[in-house]
Design an enzyme around this catalytic site. Sequence first.
Site, PDB file in Angstrom:
ATOM      1  N   GLU A   1       0.803  -1.232   0.000  1.00  0.00           N
ATOM      2  CA  GLU A   1       0.000   0.000   0.000  1.00  0.00           C
ATOM      3  C   GLU A   1       0.840   1.289   0.000  1.00  0.00           C
ATOM      4  OE1 GLU A   1      -2.916  -0.295   3.142  1.00  0.00           O
ATOM      5  OE2 GLU A   1      -3.411  -2.359   2.614  1.00  0.00           O
TER       6      GLU A   1
ATOM      7  N   GLU B   1      -6.280 -10.821  -0.811  1.00  0.00           N
ATOM      8  CA  GLU B   1      -7.031 -10.599   0.438  1.00  0.00           C
ATOM      9  C   GLU B   1      -8.536 -10.588   0.175  1.00  0.00           C
ATOM     10  OE1 GLU B   1      -5.533  -7.239   2.610  1.00  0.00           O
ATOM     11  OE2 GLU B   1      -3.464  -7.588   1.960  1.00  0.00           O
TER      12      GLU B   1
HETATM   13  O1  G3I Z   1      -3.327  -9.717  19.047  1.00  0.00           O
HETATM   14  C1  G3I Z   1      -2.924  -8.415  19.469  1.00  0.00           C
HETATM   15  C2  G3I Z   1      -3.070  -8.281  20.962  1.00  0.00           C
HETATM   16  O2  G3I Z   1      -2.177  -9.199  21.602  1.00  0.00           O
HETATM   17  C3  G3I Z   1      -2.727  -6.855  21.375  1.00  0.00           C
HETATM   18  O3  G3I Z   1      -2.960  -6.695  22.726  1.00  0.00           O
HETATM   19  C4  G3I Z   1      -3.561  -5.877  20.584  1.00  0.00           C
HETATM   20  C5  G3I Z   1      -3.100  -4.459  20.912  1.00  0.00           C
HETATM   21  O4  G3I Z   1      -3.511  -3.598  19.864  1.00  0.00           O
HETATM   22  O5  G3I Z   1      -3.369  -6.077  19.171  1.00  0.00           O
HETATM   23  C6  G3I Z   1      -3.761  -7.369  18.778  1.00  0.00           C
HETATM   24  O6  G3I Z   1      -3.466  -7.470  17.417  1.00  0.00           O
HETATM   25  C7  G3I Z   1      -4.448  -6.970  16.531  1.00  0.00           C
HETATM   26  C8  G3I Z   1      -4.419  -7.956  15.363  1.00  0.00           C
HETATM   27  O7  G3I Z   1      -5.165  -7.469  14.230  1.00  0.00           O
HETATM   28  C9  G3I Z   1      -4.978  -9.277  15.840  1.00  0.00           C
HETATM   29  O8  G3I Z   1      -4.990 -10.175  14.755  1.00  0.00           O
HETATM   30  C10 G3I Z   1      -4.059  -5.562  16.099  1.00  0.00           C
HETATM   31  O9  G3I Z   1      -4.308  -4.673  17.170  1.00  0.00           O
HETATM   32  C11 G3I Z   1      -4.879  -5.150  14.899  1.00  0.00           C
HETATM   33  O10 G3I Z   1      -4.391  -3.896  14.417  1.00  0.00           O
HETATM   34  C12 G3I Z   1      -4.709  -6.185  13.787  1.00  0.00           C
HETATM   35  O11 G3I Z   1      -5.518  -5.785  12.709  1.00  0.00           O
HETATM   36  C13 G3I Z   1      -5.113  -6.319  11.431  1.00  0.00           C
HETATM   37  C14 G3I Z   1      -4.819  -5.138  10.502  1.00  0.00           C
HETATM   38  O12 G3I Z   1      -4.516  -5.611   9.177  1.00  0.00           O
HETATM   39  C15 G3I Z   1      -3.637  -4.307  10.989  1.00  0.00           C
HETATM   40  O13 G3I Z   1      -2.479  -5.139  11.001  1.00  0.00           O
HETATM   41  C16 G3I Z   1      -6.281  -7.141  10.874  1.00  0.00           C
HETATM   42  O14 G3I Z   1      -6.435  -8.320  11.648  1.00  0.00           O
HETATM   43  C17 G3I Z   1      -6.026  -7.516   9.425  1.00  0.00           C
HETATM   44  O15 G3I Z   1      -7.190  -8.107   8.832  1.00  0.00           O
HETATM   45  C18 G3I Z   1      -5.660  -6.277   8.598  1.00  0.00           C
HETATM   46  O16 G3I Z   1      -5.313  -6.720   7.317  1.00  0.00           O
HETATM   47  C19 G3I Z   1      -4.972  -5.683   6.382  1.00  0.00           C
HETATM   48  C20 G3I Z   1      -3.838  -6.204   5.525  1.00  0.00           C
HETATM   49  O17 G3I Z   1      -2.728  -6.511   6.363  1.00  0.00           O
HETATM   50  C21 G3I Z   1      -3.458  -5.176   4.457  1.00  0.00           C
HETATM   51  N1  G3I Z   1      -4.643  -4.840   3.635  1.00  0.00           N
HETATM   52  C22 G3I Z   1      -5.764  -4.346   4.421  1.00  0.00           C
HETATM   53  C23 G3I Z   1      -6.179  -5.384   5.459  1.00  0.00           C
HETATM   54  C24 G3I Z   1      -7.391  -4.894   6.254  1.00  0.00           C
HETATM   55  O18 G3I Z   1      -7.033  -3.755   6.986  1.00  0.00           O
END
Ligand code: G3I
Length: 333
Positions: free
Chosen positions: A132, A242
């Site tokens: 991105e 995705e």
């Molecule tokens: O598991 C941790 C937890 O231990 C911690 O305490 C907490 C603190 O913020 O975070 C938790 O992790 C979260 C994680 O998902 C769990 O799977 C993150 O906060 C959260 O930001 C993360 O979100 C992911 C997001 O990308 C950001 O990385 C989503 O699952 C995921 O579906 C999303 O995927 C993105 C692709 O990478 C790129 N394209 C867009 C897509 C959707 O946004």
Amino acid sequence: PTFLKVKANALENPFYVGVAVKAHQLTEGSAYDEVLKNEFSSITAEYEMKMNPISTGSGSYNWEAADKIVNYGNDNGINVHGHALVWHNAVPDWLSNFSGTDTEFALEVKKFITDVVTRYAGKVRSWDVVNEAVDDNGNMRNTIFLQKMGPDYIKDCYQWARDAANTAGDTDLLLFYNDYATSTNIPKQDRVFSIVDDLKANNLIDGVGFQMHNTYLSPTKAQIETDINRAVALGLKVHVSELDIQVNQNNDITYLTEERALAQKEKYKEIVKIYNALPKANKYALTVWGFKDNESWIPYSTDLNHPGNDWPLLYNDKFELKKAHTGFLEGLD
Ligand code: G3I
């Protein structure tokens, strides 16, 4: 039931059927484990192979979750796609608040890419090196990487990944560029392919990832084909990376109606058919962003400003098959 990867593997020109996973789902014998092994031939870490969960400081790492995912794939003959080395939404705090010079910042990024690619050489088949990098106006996204490393940062990151892989003897590693909404946003599509052209000219890229976080109404078949064919024309692999299909982006239903379920089924079928029609040389994987509706990132997603609940995937929250799954299978005919 017919399993997705079984039908895909039986094609004249097979391709991986991928799914986004979380490390906690990979417990041997769990309901997830059974579906994953039956249905999918590739996995992508939804979160745990990004920079922020792995990089805990300069040269210090927490490999646990990423190792679990990579080892699960390698132990079970499942392809592993690496996502993502450099992404503005996955910068660890220590690097966001970095107090060194821009040159020192660039060295930290180089060290991270080198260490991760080296660790997983021969175990991870492909990497989204940069994710991105283009904003929704079709300009280079003004990320910390652009600000501190300058406009050549993208080429630098791919060079570092390629060098690390080659040094580790992994000369087959596939380097991808990954982005979203390029089918419907032409200025963005044009900028993405100017970046991709430049990387290709330097032999620094092997494929393009089209995220395809879609709704059942958009993009059209023609828009998808026009977008994807630009990668085909460059001789690059195509990764639908995705895929999910929202049916309630306007929050006008409170459950998955028959009408929306059928529309979703047809859209999955259409996209799978488009992918399946690609030339053999351009096929790699078609990855869905999860498989269970209630675990999708979409419902109430602040990124999407999604207003409510949604049912975007192939299984419902009870591990039951949906019409969408049938649509995916029909797309493989
Ligand atoms: O598991 C941790 C937890 O231990 C911690 O305490 C907490 C603190 O913020 O975070 C938790 O992790 C979260 C994680 O998902 C769990 O799977 C993150 O906060 C959260 O930001 C993360 O979100 C992911 C997001 O990308 C950001 O990385 C989503 O699952 C995921 O579906 C999303 O995927 C993105 C692709 O990478 C790129 N394209 C867009 C897509 C959707 O946004």
